[in-house]
Design a protein around this motif. Structure first.
Motif, short mmCIF file in Angstrom:
data_model
loop_
_atom_site.label_atom_id
_atom_site.label_comp_id
_atom_site.label_asym_id
_atom_site.label_seq_id
_atom_site.Cartn_x
_atom_site.Cartn_y
_atom_site.Cartn_z
N SER A 13 0.75 -12.16 -6.77
CA SER A 13 0.47 -13.52 -6.30
C SER A 13 1.27 -14.54 -7.10
O SER A 13 1.40 -14.44 -8.32
CB SER A 13 -1.03 -13.81 -6.47
N TRP A 14 1.77 -15.53 -6.38
CA TRP A 14 2.46 -16.66 -7.00
C TRP A 14 1.62 -17.93 -6.82
O TRP A 14 2.11 -19.03 -7.05
CB TRP A 14 3.82 -16.86 -6.34
N ASP A 15 0.36 -17.76 -6.40
CA ASP A 15 -0.48 -18.91 -6.02
C ASP A 15 -0.87 -19.84 -7.16
O ASP A 15 -1.07 -21.02 -6.94
CB ASP A 15 -1.76 -18.42 -5.31
N ASP A 26 -1.86 -9.74 -5.27
CA ASP A 26 -2.48 -10.48 -4.18
C ASP A 26 -3.23 -9.48 -3.29
O ASP A 26 -3.23 -8.27 -3.56
CB ASP A 26 -1.46 -11.34 -3.41
N GLN A 27 -3.85 -9.98 -2.24
CA GLN A 27 -4.68 -9.14 -1.38
C GLN A 27 -3.87 -8.00 -0.76
O GLN A 27 -4.32 -6.85 -0.70
CB GLN A 27 -5.31 -10.00 -0.29
N ARG A 28 -2.68 -8.31 -0.27
CA ARG A 28 -1.83 -7.28 0.32
C ARG A 28 -1.45 -6.24 -0.73
O ARG A 28 -1.39 -5.04 -0.45
CB ARG A 28 -0.56 -7.89 0.94
N GLY A 29 -1.20 -6.69 -1.94
CA GLY A 29 -0.84 -5.77 -3.02
C GLY A 29 -1.94 -4.77 -3.31
O GLY A 29 -1.68 -3.58 -3.47
N LYS A 56 0.10 -7.76 -15.97
CA LYS A 56 -1.15 -7.61 -15.21
C LYS A 56 -0.92 -6.93 -13.86
O LYS A 56 -1.66 -6.02 -13.48
CB LYS A 56 -1.85 -8.95 -15.03
N ARG A 57 0.10 -7.34 -13.13
CA ARG A 57 0.32 -6.77 -11.79
C ARG A 57 0.68 -5.29 -11.85
O ARG A 57 0.29 -4.52 -10.98
CB ARG A 57 1.40 -7.57 -11.05
N ALA A 58 1.39 -4.86 -12.89
CA ALA A 58 1.73 -3.45 -13.05
C ALA A 58 0.52 -2.65 -13.53
O ALA A 58 0.22 -1.58 -12.99
CB ALA A 58 2.89 -3.29 -14.02
N SER A 59 -0.19 -3.18 -14.51
CA SER A 59 -1.34 -2.45 -15.03
C SER A 59 -2.46 -2.36 -13.99
O SER A 59 -3.12 -1.33 -13.88
CB SER A 59 -1.84 -3.06 -16.34
N ASP A 60 -2.64 -3.41 -13.19
CA ASP A 60 -3.65 -3.35 -12.12
C ASP A 60 -3.25 -2.33 -11.06
O ASP A 60 -4.10 -1.60 -10.52
CB ASP A 60 -3.85 -4.72 -11.46
N ASN A 127 16.38 -1.23 -1.94
CA ASN A 127 15.35 -1.92 -2.70
C ASN A 127 14.08 -1.09 -2.68
O ASN A 127 13.58 -0.76 -1.62
CB ASN A 127 15.08 -3.30 -2.07
N VAL A 128 13.56 -0.73 -3.84
CA VAL A 128 12.26 -0.06 -3.90
C VAL A 128 11.22 -1.15 -3.65
O VAL A 128 11.16 -2.13 -4.39
CB VAL A 128 12.02 0.62 -5.26
N PRO A 129 10.43 -1.02 -2.57
CA PRO A 129 9.48 -2.09 -2.24
C PRO A 129 8.30 -2.14 -3.20
O PRO A 129 8.06 -1.18 -3.95
CB PRO A 129 9.02 -1.70 -0.83
N THR A 130 7.57 -3.21 -3.16
CA THR A 130 6.34 -3.28 -3.95
C THR A 130 5.43 -2.14 -3.51
O THR A 130 5.36 -1.80 -2.33
CB THR A 130 5.63 -4.65 -3.78
N ALA A 131 4.77 -1.50 -4.48
CA ALA A 131 3.94 -0.31 -4.29
C ALA A 131 4.76 0.89 -3.84
O ALA A 131 4.22 1.90 -3.42
CB ALA A 131 2.77 -0.56 -3.34
N GLY A 132 6.09 0.79 -3.95
CA GLY A 132 6.97 1.91 -3.60
C GLY A 132 6.93 3.00 -4.65
O GLY A 132 6.76 2.74 -5.85
N PHE A 133 7.10 4.24 -4.20
CA PHE A 133 6.97 5.46 -5.01
C PHE A 133 8.28 6.24 -4.88
O PHE A 133 8.71 6.52 -3.76
CB PHE A 133 5.79 6.24 -4.42
#
Length: 161
Positions: A13-15, A26-29, A56-60, A127-133
């Motif tokens: 989130s960038w909110d 964020d919620q989608r993440g 935080k975003r990686a550890s979560d 590009n490896v997307p967010t949540a990409g494995f």
């Protein structure tokens, strides 16, 4: 043989005006992290260790994956060196992993992950997307000796939508 799975943190989130290191998912993440982590069982080595950036975003993201693959949360290794966007720093950190670990899952950041995968894998990824494995295999017994080898599996949240 060394196995490395790189997972880019899920969408963040960038909110709110926070320091970069403190940005949450964020919620989608959260949804994408659950989606991918519930569909990777067939691609995980029998034993492995999880390491994560301290952001935080990686550890979560790491916690969501760990919960869904039944990995003990207290066993996650958090490394400040993994809070990097530079593939050379990521490579240095990976090459310093203890050789007693044959299989490692790392939660980190772009552009480091995409650039590392393109340097060490045999398939170009734009590009490896967010949540990409991305799962890579190295024909060596020593992390410091890893060199270009093969990508075993690439998974994106879009694969399940």
């Amino acid at each position: 043989m060394k196995n490395l799975i790189l997972i880019r943190h899920a969408k963040s989130s960038w909110d709110t005006p926070l320091r970069d290191i403190d940005r949450p998912l964020d919620q989608r993440g959260v949804k994408d992290a659950h989606l991918v982590s519930l569909n990777i069982f067939n691609y995980l080595p029998q034993t492995f260790v999880i390491m994560s950036s301290i952001a935080k975003r990686a550890s979560d993201t790491a916690v969501i994956f760990a919960q869904n693959i039944l990995y003990p949360l207290e066993s996650i290794i958090y490394k400040k060196e993994l809070y990097t966007f530079d593939e050379n720093q990521l490579e240095k950190t990976i090459k310093a992993i203890d050789d007693s670990y044959d299989s490692v899952i790392i939660f980190g950041h772009n552009a480091a992950i995409t650039n590392f995968v393109n340097k060490f894998g045999d398939v170009f990824i734009d590009n490896v997307p967010t949540a990409g494995f991305v799962s890579l295999e190295f024909d060596t017994d020593y992390w410091k000796q890893i060199k270009k080898n093969k990508i075993k599996k690439i998974i994106s949240p879009k694969d399940f939508k």
